[in-house]
Design a protein around this motif. Sequence first.
Motif, PDB file in Angstrom:
ATOM      1  N   MET A   1     -49.631  40.337 -62.441  1.00 47.04           N
ATOM      2  CA  MET A   1     -48.549  39.823 -61.606  1.00 47.04           C
ATOM      3  C   MET A   1     -47.735  38.814 -62.397  1.00 47.04           C
ATOM      4  N   ARG A   2     -46.445  38.775 -62.125  1.00 53.05           N
ATOM      5  CA  ARG A   2     -45.591  37.810 -62.803  1.00 53.05           C
ATOM      6  C   ARG A   2     -44.686  37.111 -61.796  1.00 53.05           C
ATOM      7  N   ILE A   3     -44.318  35.888 -62.132  1.00 49.16           N
ATOM      8  CA  ILE A   3     -43.410  35.122 -61.299  1.00 49.16           C
ATOM      9  C   ILE A   3     -41.996  35.657 -61.485  1.00 49.16           C
ATOM     10  N   TRP A  34     -39.407  28.867 -53.146  1.00 53.61           N
ATOM     11  CA  TRP A  34     -39.432  30.338 -53.198  1.00 53.61           C
ATOM     12  C   TRP A  34     -39.384  30.834 -54.643  1.00 53.61           C
ATOM     13  N   LYS A  35     -38.722  30.102 -55.516  1.00 51.05           N
ATOM     14  CA  LYS A  35     -38.593  30.536 -56.915  1.00 51.05           C
ATOM     15  C   LYS A  35     -39.920  30.445 -57.669  1.00 51.05           C
ATOM     16  N   ALA A  36     -40.805  29.567 -57.184  1.00 46.11           N
ATOM     17  CA  ALA A  36     -42.109  29.415 -57.839  1.00 46.11           C
ATOM     18  C   ALA A  36     -43.198  30.252 -57.183  1.00 46.11           C
ATOM     19  N   LEU A  37     -42.942  30.727 -55.964  1.00 38.35           N
ATOM     20  CA  LEU A  37     -43.993  31.402 -55.182  1.00 38.35           C
ATOM     21  C   LEU A  37     -43.820  32.908 -55.089  1.00 38.35           C
ATOM     22  N   THR A  38     -42.765  33.453 -55.683  1.00 36.10           N
ATOM     23  CA  THR A  38     -42.510  34.891 -55.597  1.00 36.10           C
ATOM     24  C   THR A  38     -43.166  35.602 -56.778  1.00 36.10           C
ATOM     25  N   ARG A  39     -43.885  36.668 -56.463  1.00 37.62           N
ATOM     26  CA  ARG A  39     -44.603  37.444 -57.488  1.00 37.62           C
ATOM     27  C   ARG A  39     -44.218  38.924 -57.399  1.00 37.62           C
ATOM     28  N   ARG A  40     -44.423  39.607 -58.509  1.00 32.44           N
ATOM     29  CA  ARG A  40     -44.291  41.058 -58.515  1.00 32.44           C
ATOM     30  C   ARG A  40     -45.413  41.632 -59.370  1.00 32.44           C
ATOM     31  N   LEU A  55     -54.164  44.548 -55.644  1.00 34.30           N
ATOM     32  CA  LEU A  55     -53.602  45.767 -55.073  1.00 34.30           C
ATOM     33  C   LEU A  55     -52.169  45.914 -55.577  1.00 34.30           C
ATOM     34  N   LYS A  56     -51.782  47.116 -55.896  1.00 32.36           N
ATOM     35  CA  LYS A  56     -50.490  47.354 -56.540  1.00 32.36           C
ATOM     36  C   LYS A  56     -49.394  47.487 -55.493  1.00 32.36           C
ATOM     37  N   LEU A  57     -48.875  46.360 -55.055  1.00 33.08           N
ATOM     38  CA  LEU A  57     -47.839  46.356 -54.035  1.00 33.08           C
ATOM     39  C   LEU A  57     -46.496  46.731 -54.653  1.00 33.08           C
ATOM     40  N   PRO A  58     -45.706  47.557 -53.944  1.00 29.68           N
ATOM     41  CA  PRO A  58     -44.473  48.081 -54.541  1.00 29.68           C
ATOM     42  C   PRO A  58     -43.306  47.103 -54.586  1.00 29.68           C
ATOM     43  N   TYR A  59     -43.321  46.061 -53.764  1.00 27.28           N
ATOM     44  CA  TYR A  59     -42.192  45.134 -53.682  1.00 27.28           C
ATOM     45  C   TYR A  59     -42.644  43.708 -54.007  1.00 27.28           C
ATOM     46  N   PRO A  60     -41.713  42.838 -54.398  1.00 27.46           N
ATOM     47  CA  PRO A  60     -42.077  41.432 -54.606  1.00 27.46           C
ATOM     48  C   PRO A  60     -42.643  40.817 -53.327  1.00 27.46           C
ATOM     49  N   PHE A  61     -43.493  39.810 -53.493  1.00 21.23           N
ATOM     50  CA  PHE A  61     -44.130  39.159 -52.349  1.00 21.23           C
ATOM     51  C   PHE A  61     -44.259  37.674 -52.622  1.00 21.23           C
ATOM     52  N   ILE A  62     -44.439  36.920 -51.549  1.00 23.21           N
ATOM     53  CA  ILE A  62     -44.597  35.466 -51.636  1.00 23.21           C
ATOM     54  C   ILE A  62     -46.073  35.123 -51.486  1.00 23.21           C
ATOM     55  N   VAL A  63     -46.565  34.243 -52.360  1.00 25.94           N
ATOM     56  CA  VAL A  63     -47.947  33.777 -52.276  1.00 25.94           C
ATOM     57  C   VAL A  63     -47.964  32.418 -51.569  1.00 25.94           C
ATOM     58  N   PRO A  64     -49.097  32.050 -50.945  1.00 23.92           N
ATOM     59  CA  PRO A  64     -49.141  30.760 -50.235  1.00 23.92           C
ATOM     60  C   PRO A  64     -49.047  29.541 -51.139  1.00 23.92           C
ATOM     61  N   GLY A  65     -49.369  29.683 -52.419  1.00 20.07           N
ATOM     62  CA  GLY A  65     -49.318  28.550 -53.336  1.00 20.07           C
ATOM     63  C   GLY A  65     -50.693  27.996 -53.620  1.00 20.07           C
ATOM     64  N   ARG A  67     -54.106  27.485 -55.218  1.00 13.72           N
ATOM     65  CA  ARG A  67     -54.967  28.395 -55.971  1.00 13.72           C
ATOM     66  C   ARG A  67     -54.770  29.849 -55.586  1.00 13.72           C
ATOM     67  N   PHE A  68     -53.934  30.094 -54.567  1.00 13.70           N
ATOM     68  CA  PHE A  68     -53.761  31.465 -54.061  1.00 13.70           C
ATOM     69  C   PHE A  68     -52.637  32.155 -54.828  1.00 13.70           C
ATOM     70  N   ARG A  69     -52.945  33.284 -55.437  1.00 15.75           N
ATOM     71  CA  ARG A  69     -51.994  33.970 -56.305  1.00 15.75           C
ATOM     72  C   ARG A  69     -51.686  35.386 -55.822  1.00 15.75           C
ATOM     73  N   GLU A  70     -52.005  35.669 -54.558  1.00 12.44           N
ATOM     74  CA  GLU A  70     -51.794  36.999 -54.030  1.00 12.44           C
ATOM     75  C   GLU A  70     -51.253  36.922 -52.605  1.00 12.44           C
ATOM     76  N   PHE A  71     -50.758  38.034 -52.110  1.00 17.90           N
ATOM     77  CA  PHE A  71     -50.333  38.150 -50.717  1.00 17.90           C
ATOM     78  C   PHE A  71     -51.511  37.883 -49.783  1.00 17.90           C
ATOM     79  N   TYR A  72     -51.263  37.182 -48.679  1.00 15.78           N
ATOM     80  CA  TYR A  72     -52.243  37.037 -47.601  1.00 15.78           C
ATOM     81  C   TYR A  72     -51.590  37.429 -46.290  1.00 15.78           C
ATOM     82  N   TYR A  73     -52.389  38.075 -45.424  1.00 16.04           N
ATOM     83  CA  TYR A  73     -51.833  38.692 -44.227  1.00 16.04           C
ATOM     84  C   TYR A  73     -51.217  37.675 -43.274  1.00 16.04           C
ATOM     85  N   TRP A  74     -52.042  36.823 -42.647  1.00 19.01           N
ATOM     86  CA  TRP A  74     -51.455  36.027 -41.568  1.00 19.01           C
ATOM     87  C   TRP A  74     -50.573  34.894 -42.091  1.00 19.01           C
ATOM     88  N   ASP A  75     -50.804  34.444 -43.327  1.00 24.07           N
ATOM     89  CA  ASP A  75     -49.882  33.488 -43.944  1.00 24.07           C
ATOM     90  C   ASP A  75     -48.463  34.055 -43.973  1.00 24.07           C
TER      91      ASP A  75
END
Length: 438
Positions: A1-3, A34-40, A55-65, A67-75
């Motif tokens: 993943m990259r920012i 948003w510029k620091a929390l968006t990943r692809r 998981l190989k998500l097809p679109y960019p996503f925002i992480v909670p920030g 230690r969390f570096r991935e998409f989370y559902y209810w966040d």
Amino acid sequence: MRIIIPKDWHNAPKFLNALNDDLKPFAETIHSKWKALTRRFDQKKLCSECLASSLKLPYPFIVPGGRFREFYYWDSYWILEGLYVSEMCTTAGGMIENMLFMLDEFGFIPNGARIYYMNRSQPPLFNLMIKRYMEECLKTEKERKEFLRRVLRLLEKEYSFWMKERSAEIIFPSLGNFTLNIYRTEHWIPRPESFLEDRATAALPKFDTELKKQLLYQNIASAAESGWDFSGRWLKGNNSQNGLEEIQTVMLVPTDLNVIMLKNEYLLADFYQEIEGSPDKVDYYRRQAKLRERAIEIVLRNGNGKSWVDFDLGTMKSANRSFYISDISRVWLLDFDQGKISEILAANHKILFNYPGGIPASLDFTGQQWDFPNVWAPIQQLFIEALIKADNGTFGEFYRQALNISQRFINSVFCGHEIFGKWIFKKINFIKNYRPNI
């Protein structure tokens, strides 16, 4: 993943113009996050022989920030609300498409976008996300109908997952049978993301067989599925002295989960009505909602009529525990007349309006992070939105109460940001002079 920097980010969303000089720099700081929390997910950086947990998500996503570096559902529910304020519908649409992708691929939305989250979900807020996305980003009736026709089968797929994999039947001989939802993972090993902590709990003398260890791991992961990880709410009799040793999540029917499911049933009926041509589906989901309403009132309602309490499947009684803010979660998402809301708020005035940092998760001082005195942003937003909706544009008492909660919480976040090195923390301990907890 990259920012990456979101393509639709810009530095002057309209909401900034409405803020005073004290809050505007603070809001600009938050907007810039948003510029620091968006990943692809970057497929090019993964060699063919390499293993990755993402998981190989097809679109960019925002992480909670943090230690969390991935998409989370209810966040993502609250992340999306922030994106709308920042006028970022393209990024929001990508978040929605990622969740649709996971529903299509896996039949449910995992806790997070890691392979080790594939045995648990989180509170099923996706229907609400769909509703809000349509309200904020799809401007014509034609767009909304086309979108709904494409996504409804997947929304039904999630509903089926929760009804088949996360439900319990409660039988009262004199009243009938009731089906309600629970958190219950199929997870029999330590959580990979908290392996050492779970192993340490399982090493306690109480867990002297492999079966007892497996049930412990299931209960811990199921509490993580709830989003309230962890809380005395999930412990037997609120026994916080032994930490997670007394955890029994899978034996509890949570009020807030069933409020969310009830809202989902009404939304699915509304969605099918909007696209027209599916009267059977409309009738089906409205019947399901009516059945659940009756079940909530019979199984979960407290005797005082002003709260609803988690139900213990072991004792077949209301859970023996302290007050938790989830006990009045019906106010969050469901429509009541103003008199009823006033009655519920008055009965629970202390927890809602008496604490400087906002609304605490509970009045139970267990040492768990989803308990007193910690204040969490999701709870504040749910009550604020509910009160504004109940006010119905009159700018009356409900509106003033919403402002009261908003101001107390913003004060806490702002003070934490200014005092502790411009951090924005996920929860606030209001007893220690707004001291944030990481």
